[in-house]
Design a protein around this motif. Structure first.
Motif, PDB file in Angstrom:
ATOM      1  N   ALA A 192      37.949  37.409  48.224  1.00  0.00           N
ATOM      2  CA  ALA A 192      36.728  37.869  47.568  1.00  0.00           C
ATOM      3  C   ALA A 192      36.708  39.394  47.450  1.00  0.00           C
ATOM      4  O   ALA A 192      36.226  39.954  46.449  1.00  0.00           O
ATOM      5  CB  ALA A 192      35.505  37.372  48.331  1.00  0.00           C
ATOM      6  N   MET A 193      37.225  40.093  48.463  1.00  0.00           N
ATOM      7  CA  MET A 193      37.288  41.552  48.413  1.00  0.00           C
ATOM      8  C   MET A 193      38.224  42.014  47.294  1.00  0.00           C
ATOM      9  O   MET A 193      37.929  42.986  46.582  1.00  0.00           O
ATOM     10  CB  MET A 193      37.744  42.091  49.766  1.00  0.00           C
ATOM     11  N   MET A 194      39.328  41.316  47.105  1.00  0.00           N
ATOM     12  CA  MET A 194      40.245  41.677  46.028  1.00  0.00           C
ATOM     13  C   MET A 194      39.673  41.312  44.658  1.00  0.00           C
ATOM     14  O   MET A 194      39.876  42.028  43.678  1.00  0.00           O
ATOM     15  CB  MET A 194      41.593  41.004  46.245  1.00  0.00           C
ATOM     16  N   ARG A 195      38.940  40.220  44.595  1.00  0.00           N
ATOM     17  CA  ARG A 195      38.259  39.882  43.341  1.00  0.00           C
ATOM     18  C   ARG A 195      37.334  41.022  42.917  1.00  0.00           C
ATOM     19  O   ARG A 195      37.292  41.394  41.731  1.00  0.00           O
ATOM     20  CB  ARG A 195      37.450  38.592  43.515  1.00  0.00           C
ATOM     21  N   ALA A 196      36.605  41.579  43.895  1.00  0.00           N
ATOM     22  CA  ALA A 196      35.673  42.670  43.591  1.00  0.00           C
ATOM     23  C   ALA A 196      36.388  43.904  43.072  1.00  0.00           C
ATOM     24  O   ALA A 196      35.787  44.718  42.359  1.00  0.00           O
ATOM     25  CB  ALA A 196      34.860  43.009  44.833  1.00  0.00           C
ATOM     26  N   GLU A 197      37.656  44.083  43.409  1.00  0.00           N
ATOM     27  CA  GLU A 197      38.434  45.215  42.899  1.00  0.00           C
ATOM     28  C   GLU A 197      38.998  44.937  41.514  1.00  0.00           C
ATOM     29  O   GLU A 197      39.092  45.852  40.685  1.00  0.00           O
ATOM     30  CB  GLU A 197      39.597  45.524  43.858  1.00  0.00           C
ATOM     31  N   LEU A 214      40.014  45.984  54.209  1.00  0.00           N
ATOM     32  CA  LEU A 214      40.855  44.793  54.166  1.00  0.00           C
ATOM     33  C   LEU A 214      41.417  44.460  55.540  1.00  0.00           C
ATOM     34  O   LEU A 214      41.447  43.298  55.961  1.00  0.00           O
ATOM     35  CB  LEU A 214      42.005  44.998  53.166  1.00  0.00           C
ATOM     36  N   VAL A 215      41.884  45.471  56.251  1.00  0.00           N
ATOM     37  CA  VAL A 215      42.481  45.253  57.567  1.00  0.00           C
ATOM     38  C   VAL A 215      41.448  44.768  58.571  1.00  0.00           C
ATOM     39  O   VAL A 215      41.728  43.890  59.407  1.00  0.00           O
ATOM     40  CB  VAL A 215      43.177  46.539  58.060  1.00  0.00           C
ATOM     41  N   GLY A 262      38.660  33.679  56.819  1.00  0.00           N
ATOM     42  CA  GLY A 262      39.043  35.080  56.718  1.00  0.00           C
ATOM     43  C   GLY A 262      39.909  35.364  55.502  1.00  0.00           C
ATOM     44  O   GLY A 262      39.724  36.371  54.809  1.00  0.00           O
ATOM     45  N   VAL A 263      40.864  34.474  55.234  1.00  0.00           N
ATOM     46  CA  VAL A 263      41.704  34.645  54.043  1.00  0.00           C
ATOM     47  C   VAL A 263      40.841  34.585  52.787  1.00  0.00           C
ATOM     48  O   VAL A 263      41.015  35.388  51.848  1.00  0.00           O
ATOM     49  CB  VAL A 263      42.811  33.571  54.002  1.00  0.00           C
ATOM     50  N   THR A 264      39.893  33.655  52.758  1.00  0.00           N
ATOM     51  CA  THR A 264      39.001  33.530  51.595  1.00  0.00           C
ATOM     52  C   THR A 264      38.178  34.799  51.405  1.00  0.00           C
ATOM     53  O   THR A 264      37.963  35.259  50.272  1.00  0.00           O
ATOM     54  CB  THR A 264      38.081  32.316  51.769  1.00  0.00           C
ATOM     55  N   ARG A 265      37.721  35.402  52.494  1.00  0.00           N
ATOM     56  CA  ARG A 265      36.933  36.629  52.411  1.00  0.00           C
ATOM     57  C   ARG A 265      37.772  37.794  51.860  1.00  0.00           C
ATOM     58  O   ARG A 265      37.281  38.598  51.053  1.00  0.00           O
ATOM     59  CB  ARG A 265      36.374  36.992  53.785  1.00  0.00           C
ATOM     60  N   VAL A 266      39.028  37.887  52.280  1.00  0.00           N
ATOM     61  CA  VAL A 266      39.898  38.940  51.731  1.00  0.00           C
ATOM     62  C   VAL A 266      40.129  38.690  50.238  1.00  0.00           C
ATOM     63  O   VAL A 266      40.156  39.633  49.436  1.00  0.00           O
ATOM     64  CB  VAL A 266      41.222  39.009  52.510  1.00  0.00           C
ATOM     65  N   ILE A 283      53.002  40.354  42.564  1.00  0.00           N
ATOM     66  CA  ILE A 283      52.918  39.401  43.665  1.00  0.00           C
ATOM     67  C   ILE A 283      52.575  40.124  44.971  1.00  0.00           C
ATOM     68  O   ILE A 283      53.145  41.172  45.275  1.00  0.00           O
ATOM     69  CB  ILE A 283      54.253  38.655  43.845  1.00  0.00           C
ATOM     70  N   GLY A 284      51.643  39.571  45.712  1.00  0.00           N
ATOM     71  CA  GLY A 284      51.311  40.067  47.050  1.00  0.00           C
ATOM     72  C   GLY A 284      50.739  38.915  47.856  1.00  0.00           C
ATOM     73  O   GLY A 284      50.723  37.767  47.410  1.00  0.00           O
ATOM     74  N   HIS A 285      50.242  39.205  49.073  1.00  0.00           N
ATOM     75  CA  HIS A 285      49.616  38.120  49.839  1.00  0.00           C
ATOM     76  C   HIS A 285      48.443  38.614  50.667  1.00  0.00           C
ATOM     77  O   HIS A 285      48.417  39.743  51.157  1.00  0.00           O
ATOM     78  CB  HIS A 285      50.636  37.361  50.690  1.00  0.00           C
ATOM     79  N   LEU A 286      47.478  37.714  50.808  1.00  0.00           N
ATOM     80  CA  LEU A 286      46.205  37.995  51.456  1.00  0.00           C
ATOM     81  C   LEU A 286      46.259  37.836  52.974  1.00  0.00           C
ATOM     82  O   LEU A 286      45.450  38.432  53.686  1.00  0.00           O
ATOM     83  CB  LEU A 286      45.137  37.036  50.920  1.00  0.00           C
ATOM     84  N   ASP A 287      47.171  37.018  53.460  1.00  0.00           N
ATOM     85  CA  ASP A 287      47.177  36.650  54.872  1.00  0.00           C
ATOM     86  C   ASP A 287      48.062  37.562  55.705  1.00  0.00           C
ATOM     87  O   ASP A 287      48.871  38.328  55.180  1.00  0.00           O
ATOM     88  CB  ASP A 287      47.641  35.201  55.036  1.00  0.00           C
TER      89      ASP A 287
END
Length: 437
Positions: A66-71, A48-49, A60-64, A109-113
């Motif tokens: 997608a990574m969280m979607r996969a989890e 993620l980092v 980049g935010v969209t890609r992160v 609640i969290g944030h991707l950016d």
């Protein structure tokens, strides 16, 4: 509206001997799972980092996301991406897990950016034993890893299947798109559906002790533009030319310092420019030109102020406006306010949630978490839902140096925060929907 009965119900539950007699079998499995998957969690954090997701790096935010979607999808969540092109932002990830009908609804609640755009030299995850440096390693990619670790532990223990959970991971927490009625619409709607909101921004420690966050202050940006009559400096303070723009701006800021102070309020001028010409752009870059023998025509200052309640925000705004309006001779000035983030005021319901978390701490043989002084943390997304639902913040990782190169996360904090979260969510999820509301 929030009902006081929830506070009483949660306080009694958190105080009851039954909750302090040790972990259940399922809760023991949760702890074991978190420990067993520790290296997996660290590896996820590294991935993620290493994907830059500065707020304005929309791809980049969209890609992160997608990574969280996969989890989340393998854990049984229905995941939706909410584009935010209307406010020049990437979007938000909203994930829903439908559990037992009638069970308490829990919002995470969290944030991707992050604050680190692609132009920053600080870009990579570097592990150093039980510490790691990296952009957003603590704020808030560490928090997202805690969410995943907690949910995986719940799945292993069998408590996830009945849990009603909604997750909102915003893509612009560090620089929210405007207007907020669009950029925070999905989060606010989720808060109104929820019975409890848990925020996974960073844990705050004091003297080596973990603290609980039952309140966060607001933040409101302001801009003051002062104008005056220009001419030869030898004529300043005369009836014809007056005090000049810079003196007017200084008068205002000095009056703020003298007249505004009160409990739970801070106010800060961040950038100032003044001269024959002066400006401050949206990025905070200032430009000014003039001479020592010319009375300044324009002076500009930008800053923010922070409060602990909406009532305090309105009152302080009124005082600032009155100070600005009392012009020095030959000058004019105006103050403009940004949208700002609302306050998360301390409430009985929030206090009861911390009591429930401290019951978990007792069963985990961890020290009690006292409430954190809200002066010691900034504004956050949870404040947008705090007026509608009992809320607790600071369930993410312990980190230092956030928002600056060298941001460092305490990797060991993933373990205790994920265990706390998994058990707390499981206990709350077992309660009846709307119980005590």
């Amino acid at each position: 509206m929030r009902a006081t009965a929830l506070a009483g119900a949660l306080f009694l539950a958190a105080s009851a001997p039954a909750l302090a007699q040790g972990l259940s079998r399922a809760e023991t499995v949760m702890g074991q799972t978190v420990d067993a998957e520790y290296e997996r969690s660290v590896a996820l954090l590294g991935r993620l980092v290493d994907q830059n997701s500065g707020t304005l790096n929309l791809d980049g935010v969209t890609r992160v996301g997608a990574m969280m979607r996969a989890e989340l999808e393998p854990l049984g969540f229905t995941v939706e991406w909410k584009p935010m092109a209307a406010v020049q932002r990437a979007g938000h990830l909203v994930a829903v897990h439908a559990g037992r009908p009638g069970g308490k609804r829990i919002l995470l609640i969290g944030h991707l950016d992050t604050v680190f755009e692609p132009s920053s030299p600080f870009q990579k995850f570097v592990r150093k034993g039980d510490k790691a440096e990296g952009p957003g390693a603590g704020d808030d990619k560490g928090g997202m890893v805690v969410i995943v670790a907690a949910l995986r532990a719940m799945q292993a223990a069998g408590t996830l299947k009945d849990a009603n959970i909604e997750i909102v991971l915003t893509g612009d927490e560090e620089d929210a798109g405007s207007p907020h009625r669009i950029s925070r619409a999905d989060l606010i709607a989720a808060g109104r559906r929820a019975d409890v909101a848990l925020d996974f921004e960073g844990l705050v420690t004091e003297g080596g002790r973990d603290m609980g966050s039952i309140a966060r202050r607001s933040v409101t940006d302001w801009r003051i533009t002062a104008t005056g009559r220009t001419g030869h400096s030898s004529l300043i303070f005369t009836p014809d030319l007056g005090d000049g723009a810079i003196h007017e701006l200084v008068r205002i800021l000095a009056a703020f310092r003298e007249e505004l102070p009160e409990p739970n309020l801070t106010f800060n001028p961040g950038v100032i420019a003044g001269g024959a010409t002066a400006s401050i752009d949206e990025s905070g870059n200032a430009a000014a030109a003039g001479k020592t023998n010319i009375i300044a025509r324009t002076a500009v200052a930008t800053g923010d102020f922070r409060t602990l309640s909406e009532e305090q925000t309105a009152r302080v705004r009124g005082k600032m406006e009155a100070i600005v309006a009392a012009h020095a001779p030959g000058t004019d000035a105006k103050i403009e306010f940004g949208e700002g983030y609302p306050a998360m005021a301390p409430t009985a319901g929030n206090t009861a949630l911390l009591a429930a978390l401290n019951a978990v701490n007792r069963d985990l043989k961890l020290p009690e978490m006292p409430p954190l002084d809200p002066l010691k943390r900034g504004a956050g997304d949870i404040s947008f839902v705090a007026n509608d639902v009992d809320s607790l913040a600071g369930l993410g990782t312990d980190s230092s140096g956030d928002h600056a190169p060298g941001e460092t996360v305490d990797l060991a904090s993933i373990r205790r925060q994920a265990k706390r979260a998994a058990i707390l969510i499981s206990r709350l999820a077992s309660e009846r929907e709307g119980a005590g509301r």
